[in-house]
Design an enzyme around this catalytic site. Structure first.
Site, PDB file in Angstrom:
ATOM      1  N   GLU A   1       9.107   2.352   0.054  1.00 31.93           N
ATOM      2  CA  GLU A   1       9.599   2.837  -1.232  1.00 31.93           C
ATOM      3  C   GLU A   1       8.999   4.209  -1.509  1.00 31.93           C
ATOM      4  OE1 GLU A   1       9.647  -1.601  -3.314  1.00 31.93           O
ATOM      5  OE2 GLU A   1       8.048  -0.190  -3.758  1.00 31.93           O
TER       6      GLU A   1
ATOM      7  N   HIS B   1      -0.492  -4.994  -5.501  1.00 34.20           N
ATOM      8  CA  HIS B   1       0.222  -6.260  -5.674  1.00 34.20           C
ATOM      9  C   HIS B   1      -0.634  -7.419  -5.170  1.00 34.20           C
ATOM     10  CE1 HIS B   1       3.565  -3.223  -4.881  1.00 34.20           C
ATOM     11  NE2 HIS B   1       3.734  -3.572  -6.144  1.00 34.20           N
TER      12      HIS B   1
END
Length: 522
Positions: free
Chosen positions: A381, A460
């Site tokens: 990303e 995360h």
């Protein structure tokens, strides 16, 4: 909104007054702590798991208190709720004298304040996470990706039914967050040059490019472009919050609706210090109420019948590890604190021969979702909300990592420590797979990597109280009836090669349905 709570508090206060009048002080027994509260359900944390739990409890008319260590961050018309990235202040960081964003950001001296961005420095790994009403949704890039079934079952046990999540709960979360892909007109703007460039380069290299769902109000982004709102998303203002209100953070949907039921009350600036059994399947929760500088104002105790842990992978796991080590929850099994992972997070910077970034822009609006030649799933990303020179392109990589990390209790220091194995073979395999993909990009486009791939952090964190080990498939902790885990601690190290927020929320939706069905049945 608080009619139910006020009625209960009035009755409790009245009974306490009568008892005080009828019992001489010299003959009184042990006094009830001044700030003790009894409630049917208690939720610790207001991130994705806690927000879902609070709304569904409120809808079921279960009196609920949500304890959140951070403060509320209401969006103001002036557009000055949050700190900026380019000129950070105390609002940026949780109780720290300097900012803590990873490289290439440099530490900046700030006032100590209950800001939105926090981290835990472990042995071999640093985990980053949020603080405030809305949890991680205040600081994430709003990327809302559902893992595919193949990758999901590389992580989760078969007792977790992917088809049910796919049919009911992932769509429910997507609707609640109003998550949609970036519109073409916005992708074509100057702010998203880096995303367009990654898309073009990936397609030229034969990689699969997708436009993921993102929990952003694109009309508000258009207002930013027209100067009607303060430039936020288009200026890369995501990690310290988004002043325009374009981000559909949890305080603007799940949590707002939960409070509107009249059965849910959110208590900001309440730091949970310990959880313990209180007999008859009840739990006692010890809390420090703090001010915005972190000073403890008062000690509180909450008693509840149902306890939902949603303080994030790190926060929830720390509470459980401490409770087991100190025998406050003696029936916890020895898997608590284990099976923790980084979601395969990594960072790389590509050097281009062309302009990559007119301004900071927002990360994650396009994604390279592919498999390497060895069959390793990877997700790349754009990660461009960084102060980089105009020819560099920052990329966040995600993969399926093994849950090799664990938490341990240091009795001498009374601390819970995060541990990640040095020289992880799995991380080395991920780095090799990422390098292969970056080589494909470089060979096709004449780009190069500016530095080695960085795997020393995670944005995360996942695991610590995982499904099938510490908890059953509905999030209830083995050996502890009415104690539930609702957050990323459930996930065994990786969310199936995606950002984990959507899976955390979908699991919480599923688990709350099971809980409420069972509660009504009993």
């Amino acid at each position: 909104m608080e009619k139910n709570f006020k009625r209960r508090e009035f009755i409790q206060a009245a009974l306490a007054s009568v008892a005080a009048l009828s019992t001489p002080l010299a003959q009184a027994g042990p006094r009830v702590p001044e700030h003790e509260t009894e409630i049917e359900a208690l939720v610790i944390g207001s991130g994705f798991g806690g927000a879902v739990a609070s709304l569904r409890l409120g809808e079921a008319r279960v009196e609920t208190i949500v304890l959140e260590r951070g403060k509320r961050w209401p969006i103001t018309p002036a557009g000055n709720t949050f700190s900026s990235i380019v000129a950070p202040d105390g609002r940026s960081t949780w109780l720290s004298p300097s900012t803590i964003l990873p490289a290439p950001f440099s530490p900046t001296p700030i006032d100590v304040f209950t800001g939105v961005f926090d981290r835990k420095i472990g042995n071999g790994m640093t985990a980053y996470f949020g603080a405030g009403v809305g949890g991680g949704s205040l600081i994430y890039g709003a990327i809302t990706i559902q893992p595919d079934k193949r990758n999901f079952y590389q992580v989760f046990p078969r007792e977790v039914d992917y088809d049910t999540l796919d049919r009911t709960y992932y769509p429910r979360v997507k609707r609640m967050l109003a998550a949609t892909p970036i519109p073409d007109d916005i992708l074509a703007s100057d702010a998203y040059l880096s995303s367009r460039l990654l898309k073009q380069q990936a397609e030229k290299a034969g990689l699969n490019v997708v436009k993921p769902d993102i929990a952003i109000d694109w009309n508000t982004v258009r207002d930013e472009m027209r100067g009607r709102r303060v430039a936020s998303i288009i200026a890369g203002e995501v990690y310290y919050g988004t002043n325009s209100g374009a981000k559909n953070s949890l305080d603007r949907n799940y949590l707002r609706q939960a409070e509107e039921t009249g059965y849910v009350r959110i208590e900001p600036l309440h730091v949970v210090t310990a959880i313990e059994e209180a007999g008859s399947d009840k739990y006692r929760v010890r809390v420090d109420e703090i001010d915005e500088r972190g000073n403890v104002l008062r000690k509180k105790i909450y008693l509840c019948r149902y306890l939902f842990l949603a303080a994030g992978s790190v926060g929830t796991t720390e509470l459980l590890v401490r409770a087991r080590a100190t025998s406050k929850l003696p029936r916890l099994n020895d898997t608590v604190g284990r099976y923790w992972g980084t979601n395969g997070d990594s960072n790389a910077v590509m050097v281009n021969g062309v302009l990559t970034n007119i301004n900071l822009g927002s990360p994650g609006v396009v994604a390279v979702q592919d498999f390497t030649k060895d069959g390793v799933p990877l997700l790349l990303e754009t990660f461009q909300a960084l102060p980089l020179p105009p020819n560099l392109l920052a990329v966040l990589g995600l993969a399926i990592t093994k849950p090799e990390g664990y938490f341990s209790y240091n009795r001498a220091k009374d601390t819970v420590e995060l541990n990640w194995p040095a020289g992880s073979r799995n991380n080395a395999q991920i780095a090799k797979a990422l390098t292969d993909v970056y080589n494909r990009l470089n060979d096709a486009n004449g780009t190069i990597l500016a530095a080695p791939i960085d795997q020393t952090f995670t944005a995360h964190p996942c695991g610590g109280a995982v499904i099938g080990q510490t908890c059953d498939e509905n999030g209830e902790v083995f050996g502890c009836r009415n104690l539930f885990v609702m957050d990323g601690a459930l996930i065994p190290g990786s969310a199936g090669c995606t950002n984990p927020s959507m899976t955390i929320a979908a699991l919480a939706e599923h688990n709350m349905d099971r809980f409420l069905d069972g509660r009504h049945g009993r």
